[in-house]
Design a protein around this motif. Structure first.
Motif, PDB file in Angstrom:
ATOM      1  N   HIS A 153       0.828  -1.205   0.000  1.00 21.34           N
ATOM      2  CA  HIS A 153       0.000   0.000   0.000  1.00 21.34           C
ATOM      3  C   HIS A 153       0.865   1.259   0.000  1.00 21.34           C
ATOM      4  N   SER A 154       0.305   2.309  -0.598  1.00 20.31           N
ATOM      5  CA  SER A 154       1.028   3.588  -0.690  1.00 20.31           C
ATOM      6  C   SER A 154       1.488   4.049   0.696  1.00 20.31           C
ATOM      7  N   THR A 155       0.607   3.926   1.689  1.00 22.53           N
ATOM      8  CA  THR A 155       0.981   4.341   3.051  1.00 22.53           C
ATOM      9  C   THR A 155       1.109   3.110   3.948  1.00 22.53           C
ATOM     10  N   SER A 156       1.885   2.128   3.480  1.00 24.60           N
ATOM     11  CA  SER A 156       2.117   0.923   4.292  1.00 24.60           C
ATOM     12  C   SER A 156       2.775   1.323   5.614  1.00 24.60           C
ATOM     13  N   GLY A 157       2.752   0.407   6.572  1.00 27.60           N
ATOM     14  CA  GLY A 157       3.430   0.680   7.837  1.00 27.60           C
ATOM     15  C   GLY A 157       4.890   1.064   7.594  1.00 27.60           C
ATOM     16  N   ALA A 158       5.552   0.335   6.687  1.00 25.75           N
ATOM     17  CA  ALA A 158       6.975   0.605   6.419  1.00 25.75           C
ATOM     18  C   ALA A 158       7.158   2.009   5.847  1.00 25.75           C
ATOM     19  N   ASP A 159       6.268   2.399   4.932  1.00 28.92           N
ATOM     20  CA  ASP A 159       6.348   3.761   4.372  1.00 28.92           C
ATOM     21  C   ASP A 159       6.142   4.794   5.470  1.00 28.92           C
ATOM     22  N   ASN A 160       5.169   4.525   6.337  1.00 27.18           N
ATOM     23  CA  ASN A 160       4.818   5.524   7.338  1.00 27.18           C
ATOM     24  C   ASN A 160       5.922   5.740   8.378  1.00 27.18           C
ATOM     25  N   LEU A 161       6.822   4.776   8.541  1.00 30.22           N
ATOM     26  CA  LEU A 161       7.942   4.984   9.472  1.00 30.22           C
ATOM     27  C   LEU A 161       8.720   6.238   9.075  1.00 30.22           C
ATOM     28  N   ARG A 162       8.804   6.475   7.745  1.00 29.14           N
ATOM     29  CA  ARG A 162       9.598   7.612   7.259  1.00 29.14           C
ATOM     30  C   ARG A 162       8.865   8.941   7.476  1.00 29.14           C
ATOM     31  N   THR A 163       7.543   8.901   7.549  1.00 27.57           N
ATOM     32  CA  THR A 163       6.783  10.102   7.935  1.00 27.57           C
ATOM     33  C   THR A 163       6.846  10.281   9.445  1.00 27.57           C
ATOM     34  N   PHE A 164       6.674   9.166  10.163  1.00 26.80           N
ATOM     35  CA  PHE A 164       6.672   9.243  11.635  1.00 26.80           C
ATOM     36  C   PHE A 164       8.015   9.742  12.161  1.00 26.80           C
ATOM     37  N   ALA A 165       9.102   9.359  11.481  1.00 28.67           N
ATOM     38  CA  ALA A 165      10.432   9.829  11.902  1.00 28.67           C
ATOM     39  C   ALA A 165      10.508  11.353  11.817  1.00 28.67           C
ATOM     40  N   LEU A 166       9.798  11.940  10.849  1.00 23.01           N
ATOM     41  CA  LEU A 166       9.815  13.406  10.725  1.00 23.01           C
ATOM     42  C   LEU A 166       9.087  14.062  11.898  1.00 23.01           C
ATOM     43  N   VAL A 167       8.045  13.400  12.383  1.00 16.82           N
ATOM     44  CA  VAL A 167       7.311  13.911  13.551  1.00 16.82           C
ATOM     45  C   VAL A 167       8.247  13.905  14.762  1.00 16.82           C
ATOM     46  N   GLU A 168       8.852  12.757  15.003  1.00 19.95           N
ATOM     47  CA  GLU A 168       9.758  12.668  16.163  1.00 19.95           C
ATOM     48  C   GLU A 168      10.953  13.596  15.996  1.00 19.95           C
ATOM     49  N   GLY A 169      11.473  13.650  14.769  1.00 22.50           N
ATOM     50  CA  GLY A 169      12.621  14.518  14.498  1.00 22.50           C
ATOM     51  C   GLY A 169      12.267  15.985  14.729  1.00 22.50           C
ATOM     52  N   ALA A 170      11.061  16.378  14.333  1.00 16.97           N
ATOM     53  CA  ALA A 170      10.640  17.773  14.501  1.00 16.97           C
ATOM     54  C   ALA A 170      10.543  18.127  15.991  1.00 16.97           C
ATOM     55  N   TYR A 171       9.976  17.223  16.786  1.00 14.55           N
ATOM     56  CA  TYR A 171       9.893  17.503  18.227  1.00 14.55           C
ATOM     57  C   TYR A 171      11.292  17.580  18.850  1.00 14.55           C
ATOM     58  N   GLU A 172      12.164  16.674  18.425  1.00 15.43           N
ATOM     59  CA  GLU A 172      13.518  16.667  18.984  1.00 15.43           C
ATOM     60  C   GLU A 172      14.266  17.940  18.590  1.00 15.43           C
ATOM     61  N   SER A 173      14.081  18.338  17.327  1.00 19.62           N
ATOM     62  CA  SER A 173      14.746  19.547  16.848  1.00 19.62           C
ATOM     63  C   SER A 173      14.267  20.774  17.627  1.00 19.62           C
ATOM     64  N   ALA A 174      12.942  20.867  17.818  1.00 19.54           N
ATOM     65  CA  ALA A 174      12.391  22.027  18.528  1.00 19.54           C
ATOM     66  C   ALA A 174      12.882  22.056  19.978  1.00 19.54           C
ATOM     67  N   ALA A 175      12.993  20.874  20.590  1.00 13.92           N
ATOM     68  CA  ALA A 175      13.426  20.812  21.994  1.00 13.92           C
ATOM     69  C   ALA A 175      14.901  21.176  22.142  1.00 13.92           C
ATOM     70  N   LYS A 176      15.737  20.728  21.180  1.00 12.77           N
ATOM     71  CA  LYS A 176      17.187  20.932  21.311  1.00 12.77           C
ATOM     72  C   LYS A 176      17.693  22.162  20.562  1.00 12.77           C
TER      73      LYS A 176
END
Ligand code: NAD
Length: 343
Positions: A310-333
């Motif tokens: 699927h276009s938004t398979s779980g594996a694909d979504n890891l790469r979107t989810f990493a941006l969410v976590e990365g954005a929070y980490e970037s804003a915090a640090k």
């Protein structure tokens, strides 16, 4: 064509859209529903004429009799329910945000892969008609090679009345809404190597951030800005439109408020109306999202039958989810985060 039977877990606010869309989808229907809240179970069961009703997901899976599960609960329960589906060898759709943490999300993908079951995240924004139109124009070469983009969702809409839990979490706009805009950025400009973000909270009545500005370095060399706000009061409320700007080597694309697609290149400027359809069960201004719910669910069925990813398979979504976590980490640090290192 054999009709797939589905079960839906989580009969809350958004599930009504999913249930309407299942009625329209070709090749599948919902045969059982589950919610631990008896009032919600009754509302959805009665509205959509579903007799098989469960208050406990384990009991639902134990009884079986369905080919896939649509998990429409909030994030706290996603990991447990996806793992339950994998244990019972049932392909699963899981609402966004996929998981509480990226490490949970990775485990969920791995668990489903090991069980040999399909897993798709219900990341529907890339399925919106206007977003599909942007991608088609880009793929047709209308503006050459894109080198810059902006994906913008700025609104003053009261999302808290329909979804009160959004006011209560430590995290709000990136996790709930920015996640969609980040996914669109990936869908249009490709994967991301680094993320830099700044956040703030304007509304004093909520716990999390309601404004975020995110800079993405795409692997292909393009740069984009993802900016999201629920504290922006405009003369004409754009909710729930994501506006897109793309600059390319041969021209520009602008997806403007009111669903206009403006393409400028050596041939001049063309403006096309790329409004979503107002499905019979949909209502403005939600119809853009509602149509994309139908589109992603039809895609789920079609790909499941073909045995394809699927276009938004779980594996694909890891790469979107990493941006969410990365954005929070970037804003915090206050630092730029290497996304590759997270995956
Ligand atoms: P909600 O709180 O209104 O509904 C969730 C329902 O799930 C509730 O009725 C709750 O009782 C039930 N539930 C929770 N855990 C359960 C469990 N373990 N077993 C059985 N039932 C359980 O939430 P909502 O606003 O409908 O949001 C659901 C999800 O949809 C969220 O993750 C949200 O981010 C997402 N959402 C997506 C979009 C989109 O456009 N893709 C829009 C809105 C919401």
């Amino acid at each position: 064509m054999t009709e797939l039977k589905g079960a839906l877990i989580g009969c809350g606010f958004f599930s009504i859209n999913q249930m309407h869309a299942w009625n329209d989808v070709e090749g599948a229907r919902i045969v059982a529903i589950c919610d631990r809240d008896p009032a919600r179970l009754k509302v959805v069961g009665d509205q959509f004429g579903i007799d098989r009703r469960y208050s406990d997901a384990e009991a639902l899976f134990a009884d079986g009799g369905f080919d896939f599960v649509d998990i429409a609960t909030t994030v706290e329960s996603h990991r447990a329910l996806v793992e339950m589906a994998a244990r019972h060898k049932v392909p699963a759709i899981c609402q966004k945000p996929f998981a509480k943490t990226l490490s949970d999300a990775k485990i969920m993908v791995e668990t489903c892969r090991n069980a040999g079951v399909a897993l798709m995240v219900h990341e529907n924004f890339r399925w919106q008609t206007p977003i599909q139109a942007v991608r088609k124009a880009l793929e047709a070469g209308a503006i050459g090679t894109p080198f810059w983009g902006r994906f913008s969702f700025r609104s003053g809409y009261d999302v808290f009345s329909g979804q009160p839990y959004l006011a209560e979490g430590e995290r709000f706009i990136i996790e709930d809404l920015g996640i969609h805009a980040l996914d669109i950025a990936r869908y249009i400009l490709g994967d991301v190597s680094a993320v830099t973000a700044r956040t703030t909270r304007v509304n004093p009545k909520i716990k999390g951030e309601d404004v975020a500005t995110i800079l993405l370095d795409h692997k292909n060399g393009a740069t984009s800005v993802v900016d999201v706000s629920y504290a922006t009061k405009l003369s004409t409320e754009p909710f729930p439109e994501t506006l897109v700007e793309l600059d390319g080597s041969k021209g520009t694309i602008r997806l403007t408020q009111g669903y206009g697609l403006k393409v400028t290149n050596a041939q001049g400027t063309t403006t096309t109306n790329v409004s979503p359809k107002l499905l019979p069960w949909a209502s403005r201004p939600w119809h853009n999202i509602q149509e994309s719910v139908y589109a992603i669910q039809q895609h789920w069925v079609d790909q499941l039958k073909r045995g394809m990813e699927h276009s938004t398979s779980g594996a694909d979504n890891l790469r979107t989810f990493a941006l969410v976590e990365g954005a929070y980490e970037s804003a915090a640090k206050g630092q730029t985060i290497d996304v590759g290192a997270m995956l």
